[in-house]
Design an enzyme around this catalytic site. Sequence first.
Site, PDB file in Angstrom:
ATOM      1  N   ARG A   1      11.521   5.526   3.226  1.00  0.00           N
ATOM      2  CA  ARG A   1      11.847   6.952   3.164  1.00  0.00           C
ATOM      3  C   ARG A   1      12.623   7.413   4.389  1.00  0.00           C
ATOM      4  O   ARG A   1      13.447   8.335   4.308  1.00  0.00           O
ATOM      5  CB  ARG A   1      10.568   7.759   2.965  1.00  0.00           C
ATOM      6  CG  ARG A   1       9.966   7.552   1.572  1.00  0.00           C
ATOM      7  CD  ARG A   1       8.502   7.948   1.516  1.00  0.00           C
ATOM      8  NE  ARG A   1       8.313   9.338   1.905  1.00  0.00           N
ATOM      9  CZ  ARG A   1       7.143   9.844   2.281  1.00  0.00           C
ATOM     10  NH1 ARG A   1       6.068   9.063   2.342  1.00  0.00           N
ATOM     11  NH2 ARG A   1       7.048  11.108   2.605  1.00  0.00           N
TER      12      ARG A   1
ATOM     13  N   ASP B   1       2.185   5.120  -0.268  1.00  0.00           N
ATOM     14  CA  ASP B   1       1.709   6.391   0.263  1.00  0.00           C
ATOM     15  C   ASP B   1       1.471   7.391  -0.861  1.00  0.00           C
ATOM     16  O   ASP B   1       1.854   7.175  -2.016  1.00  0.00           O
ATOM     17  CB  ASP B   1       2.743   6.976   1.241  1.00  0.00           C
ATOM     18  CG  ASP B   1       2.869   6.163   2.513  1.00  0.00           C
ATOM     19  OD1 ASP B   1       1.900   5.471   2.879  1.00  0.00           O
ATOM     20  OD2 ASP B   1       3.944   6.225   3.147  1.00  0.00           O
TER      21      ASP B   1
ATOM     22  N   ARG C   1       0.845  -1.191   0.000  1.00  0.00           N
ATOM     23  CA  ARG C   1       0.000   0.000   0.000  1.00  0.00           C
ATOM     24  C   ARG C   1       0.881   1.242   0.000  1.00  0.00           C
ATOM     25  O   ARG C   1       1.338   1.697   1.044  1.00  0.00           O
ATOM     26  CB  ARG C   1      -0.939  -0.006   1.206  1.00  0.00           C
ATOM     27  CG  ARG C   1      -1.982  -1.085   1.134  1.00  0.00           C
ATOM     28  CD  ARG C   1      -2.840  -1.164   2.386  1.00  0.00           C
ATOM     29  NE  ARG C   1      -3.433   0.127   2.737  1.00  0.00           N
ATOM     30  CZ  ARG C   1      -4.449   0.261   3.582  1.00  0.00           C
ATOM     31  NH1 ARG C   1      -4.984  -0.801   4.168  1.00  0.00           N
ATOM     32  NH2 ARG C   1      -4.931   1.461   3.864  1.00  0.00           N
TER      33      ARG C   1
END
Length: 282
Positions: free
Chosen positions: A207, A58, A56
């Site tokens: 990230r 972002d 999933r």
Amino acid sequence: MSDEVRVRLDLSYDGAGFSGWAKQAGGRRTVQGEIEDALRTVTRSERTYELTVAGRTDAGVHARGQVAHVDLPREVWNAHREKLLKRLAGRLPKDVRIWSVRQAPDGFDARFSAIWRRYAYRVTDHPGGVDPLLRGHVLWHDWPLDVDAMNEAARALLGEHDFAAYCKRREGATTIRTLQELSLVRGADGVITATVRADAFCHNMVRSLIGALLFVGDGHRTPDWPGKVLAGGVRDSAVHVVRPHGLTLEEVGYPADELLAARSREARNRRSLPGAAGCAGC
């Protein structure tokens, strides 16, 4: 024979115009929402068939090798299977494409059967900035980066760990992951590509890892710092979550067909580190 057929979808999308993969309240545009709407339209169905996805992503994150599955009534699949791919291409917006639609093997689950996900994060430290043709997919870092130092730091993060220091916690979810690869290469064009592969990722993990490595690469921290942050087990305010547009889900790996069901069962089990009494709070 089941009344439903599990269908595997292989797809890609430019994440710039989406509020992430998952459907959201409030009418925000999402990849899942666009595909489910298109699927309902081209199959002339009154109901929405819900997708399950491997990863999933972002808001703003791209995908080149995303995988999803959907369970369709057998009569719907039989009626539309031959022309479904082309009809979806005609109905979907141009920033999301489905490349393959096929009946999945027994035991397949796009999310739980996966054994790894591979992401790439792209960044340039060119003093002039980012190539305008790549600006939607490459981060500009305005300090020179030492790729060797970043790779040295990355090696300490490999293996199975509790990545709580690099994840946004979610209630009831574990942050234990196995990081299988984390390496960086500078291309001939000067763009640095970080390859990040793990059995799964928790929220913001990639990230955050890249943010820590950039701090090493530009000399603000020593190569042992990301490993110390990991061992500390808590978020460090110096670890920045880098912008999403440099991140692309490149590929999802699955085991042989006969191992899919077993992998799916294994992946649903709550994880704990060897020697730990449990995973309370992780």
